[in-house]
Write a protein that holds these residues in place. Structure first.
Motif, PDB file in Angstrom:
ATOM      1  N   HIS A  10      25.567   5.781  30.512  1.00 16.74           N
ATOM      2  CA  HIS A  10      24.935   5.288  29.270  1.00 16.74           C
ATOM      3  C   HIS A  10      23.932   4.524  29.388  1.00 16.74           C
ATOM      4  N   ILE A  11      22.872   4.851  28.655  1.00  4.75           N
ATOM      5  CA  ILE A  11      21.651   4.143  28.677  1.00  4.75           C
ATOM      6  C   ILE A  11      21.013   3.728  27.211  1.00  4.75           C
ATOM      7  N   THR A  12      20.425   2.597  27.066  1.00  4.77           N
ATOM      8  CA  THR A  12      19.940   2.327  25.711  1.00  4.77           C
ATOM      9  C   THR A  12      18.406   1.850  26.033  1.00  4.77           C
ATOM     10  N   VAL A  13      17.680   2.597  25.049  1.00  2.22           N
ATOM     11  CA  VAL A  13      16.236   2.143  25.335  1.00  2.22           C
ATOM     12  C   VAL A  13      15.602   1.825  23.795  1.00  2.22           C
ATOM     13  N   SER A  14      14.684   1.107  23.972  1.00  2.83           N
ATOM     14  CA  SER A  14      14.038   0.725  22.592  1.00  2.83           C
ATOM     15  C   SER A  14      13.174   1.769  22.126  1.00  2.83           C
ATOM     16  N   GLU A  15      13.146   1.948  20.700  1.00  5.91           N
ATOM     17  CA  GLU A  15      12.224   3.168  20.219  1.00  5.91           C
ATOM     18  C   GLU A  15      10.579   2.891  20.571  1.00  5.91           C
ATOM     19  N   GLY A  16      10.116   3.936  21.283  1.00  8.38           N
ATOM     20  CA  GLY A  16       8.702   3.697  21.587  1.00  8.38           C
ATOM     21  C   GLY A  16       8.483   3.403  23.163  1.00  8.38           C
ATOM     22  N   ALA A  17       9.683   2.938  23.808  1.00 12.05           N
ATOM     23  CA  ALA A  17       9.520   2.745  25.334  1.00 12.05           C
ATOM     24  C   ALA A  17       9.859   4.161  25.991  1.00 12.05           C
ATOM     25  N   SER A  18       9.521   3.934  27.257  1.00 12.63           N
ATOM     26  CA  SER A  18       9.659   5.047  28.180  1.00 12.63           C
ATOM     27  C   SER A  18      11.055   5.362  28.532  1.00 12.63           C
ATOM     28  N   LEU A  19      11.387   6.468  28.966  1.00  7.39           N
ATOM     29  CA  LEU A  19      12.841   6.806  29.392  1.00  7.39           C
ATOM     30  C   LEU A  19      12.695   7.538  30.743  1.00  7.39           C
ATOM     31  N   GLU A  20      13.767   7.091  31.538  1.00 10.81           N
ATOM     32  CA  GLU A  20      13.953   8.264  32.713  1.00 10.81           C
ATOM     33  C   GLU A  20      15.409   8.158  32.982  1.00 10.81           C
ATOM     34  N   LEU A  21      15.817   9.505  32.817  1.00 17.09           N
ATOM     35  CA  LEU A  21      17.277   9.600  33.106  1.00 17.09           C
ATOM     36  C   LEU A  21      17.536  10.463  34.512  1.00 17.09           C
ATOM     37  N   ARG A  22      18.400   9.823  35.302  1.00 14.12           N
ATOM     38  CA  ARG A  22      18.478  10.016  36.666  1.00 14.12           C
ATOM     39  C   ARG A  22      19.365  11.304  37.019  1.00 14.12           C
ATOM     40  N   CYS A  23      18.869  12.301  37.761  1.00  9.10           N
ATOM     41  CA  CYS A  23      19.823  13.528  38.207  1.00  9.10           C
ATOM     42  C   CYS A  23      19.671  13.682  39.936  1.00  9.10           C
ATOM     43  N   ASN A  24      21.037  13.815  40.495  1.00 10.53           N
ATOM     44  CA  ASN A  24      20.698  14.186  41.941  1.00 10.53           C
ATOM     45  C   ASN A  24      21.682  15.261  42.013  1.00 10.53           C
ATOM     46  N   TYR A  25      21.226  16.216  43.133  1.00 12.55           N
ATOM     47  CA  TYR A  25      22.097  17.400  43.208  1.00 12.55           C
ATOM     48  C   TYR A  25      22.460  17.558  44.510  1.00 12.55           C
ATOM     49  N   SER A  26      23.428  18.285  45.040  1.00  8.05           N
ATOM     50  CA  SER A  26      23.799  18.724  46.362  1.00  8.05           C
ATOM     51  C   SER A  26      23.883  20.061  46.362  1.00  8.05           C
ATOM     52  N   VAL A  81      10.044   7.305  23.430  1.00  6.93           N
ATOM     53  CA  VAL A  81      11.313   7.877  22.936  1.00  6.93           C
ATOM     54  C   VAL A  81      11.317   7.380  21.212  1.00  6.93           C
ATOM     55  N   HIS A  82      12.018   8.413  20.804  1.00  2.05           N
ATOM     56  CA  HIS A  82      12.098   8.499  19.236  1.00  2.05           C
ATOM     57  C   HIS A  82      13.467   8.230  18.880  1.00  2.05           C
ATOM     58  N   TRP A  83      13.729   7.683  17.547  1.00  2.00           N
ATOM     59  CA  TRP A  83      15.267   7.631  17.549  1.00  2.00           C
ATOM     60  C   TRP A  83      16.210   8.806  17.357  1.00  2.00           C
ATOM     61  N   SER A  84      15.399  10.088  17.211  1.00  2.00           N
ATOM     62  CA  SER A  84      16.274  11.332  16.997  1.00  2.00           C
ATOM     63  C   SER A  84      16.512  11.730  18.516  1.00  2.00           C
ATOM     64  N   ASP A  85      15.802  11.237  19.446  1.00  2.00           N
ATOM     65  CA  ASP A  85      16.173  11.431  20.948  1.00  2.00           C
ATOM     66  C   ASP A  85      17.658  11.119  21.409  1.00  2.00           C
ATOM     67  N   ALA A  86      18.321  10.115  20.344  1.00  2.00           N
ATOM     68  CA  ALA A  86      19.863   9.664  20.913  1.00  2.00           C
ATOM     69  C   ALA A  86      20.515  10.993  20.842  1.00  2.00           C
ATOM     70  N   ALA A  87      21.420  11.075  22.154  1.00  2.00           N
ATOM     71  CA  ALA A  87      21.856  12.337  22.328  1.00  2.00           C
ATOM     72  C   ALA A  87      22.589  12.164  23.581  1.00  2.00           C
ATOM     73  N   GLU A  88      23.345  13.193  23.850  1.00  2.00           N
ATOM     74  CA  GLU A  88      23.865  13.251  25.562  1.00  2.00           C
ATOM     75  C   GLU A  88      22.928  14.253  26.258  1.00  2.00           C
ATOM     76  N   TYR A  89      22.591  14.016  27.379  1.00  2.00           N
ATOM     77  CA  TYR A  89      21.895  14.543  28.291  1.00  2.00           C
ATOM     78  C   TYR A  89      22.657  15.192  29.508  1.00  2.00           C
ATOM     79  N   PHE A  90      22.511  16.563  29.792  1.00  2.00           N
ATOM     80  CA  PHE A  90      23.153  17.038  30.880  1.00  2.00           C
ATOM     81  C   PHE A  90      22.194  17.804  31.906  1.00  2.00           C
ATOM     82  N   CYS A  91      22.276  17.533  33.026  1.00  2.00           N
ATOM     83  CA  CYS A  91      21.614  18.080  34.192  1.00  2.00           C
ATOM     84  C   CYS A  91      22.776  19.050  34.694  1.00  2.00           C
TER      85      CYS A  91
END
Lengths: 115, 115
Positions: A10-26, A81-91
């Motif tokens: 879970h990540i919380t970001v302020s509206e207007g701030a930048s976002l990075e979601l991490r994903c590592n694969y094997s 980030v915009h408020w409408s970006d609130a969601a679940e993200y899958f890699c």
């Protein structure tokens, strides 16, 4: 066996701030990589994909992701980030040697956006 | 646009009932998939089908069966529903040929509750 790790549940970001979601694969060879987004109560929507070529890929809704082979990563970014970006993200990762088979999904990262 | 539809958005069934979840795609896709989604576990593959009357087990096929009599329709069957099958069920399909077989298009999901 292939696997995908999304280290942040879970990540919380302020509206207007930048976002990075991490994903590592094997995966042994070059993977095919995807990011999907799921809004509450909805199915998954493809944000972007990487098959080959330029390691920085652009997607919909202002998202981009960078494939880094040396780090086995495919992190998702958005500059503001915009408020409408609130969601679940899958890699997800696909096997380049097995066309038509299912993708392997990470467990997801839930993004909350604060005002 | 590819459209994947699922017969019900919400379903409530009793333990022991036989349950049918239907999925229809309108893009003549050959490959279709059923996943279940649970909090903290991400998406797990139940079954997939690469052609009419063809099916392959995924990671968690126990307690489920599938049917694909027509190319556009892929049904998931719970022979005797149990409470541990309460979950969100997602159907997906992919196109035919090369990289198209990796891009999964998802339906809106069916949230099944077994009481």
């Amino acid at each position: 066996a292939q696997s995908v790790t999304q280290p942040d549940i879970h990540i919380t970001v302020s509206e207007g701030a930048s976002l990075e979601l991490r994903c590592n694969y094997s995966y042994g060879a070059t993977p095919y990589l995807f990011w999907y987004v799921q809004s509450p109560g909805q199915g998954l929507q493809l944000l972007l994909k990487y098959f080959s070529g330029d390691t920085l890929v652009q997607g919909i809704k202002g998202f981009e992701a960078e494939f880094k082979r040396s780090q086995s990563s495919f992190n998702l970014r958005k500059p503001s980030v915009h408020w409408s970006d609130a969601a679940e993200y899958f890699c997800a990762v696909g096997d380049a040697n097995q066309a038509g088979t299912a993708l392997i999904f990470g467990k997801g990262t839930t993004l909350s956006v604060s005002s | 646009d590819v459209k994947v539809t699922q017969s019900s958005r919400y379903l409530v069934k009793r333990t022991g009932e036989k349950v049918f979840l239907e999925c229809v795609q309108d893009m003549d896709h050959e490959n279709m998939f059923w996943y279940r989604q649970d909090p903290g576990l991400g998406l797990r593959l139940i079954y997939f089908s690469y052609d009419v009357k063809m099916k392959e087990k995924g990671d968690i096929p126990e307690g489920y069966s599938v049917s694909r009599e027509k190319k556009e329709r892929f049904s998931l069957i719970l022979e005797s529903a149990s409470t541990n099958q309460t979950s969100m069920y997602l159907c997906a399909s992919t196109g035919t040929g090369g990289l198209l077989t990796y891009e999964q298009y998802f339906g809106p999901g069916t949230r099944l509750t077994v009481t």
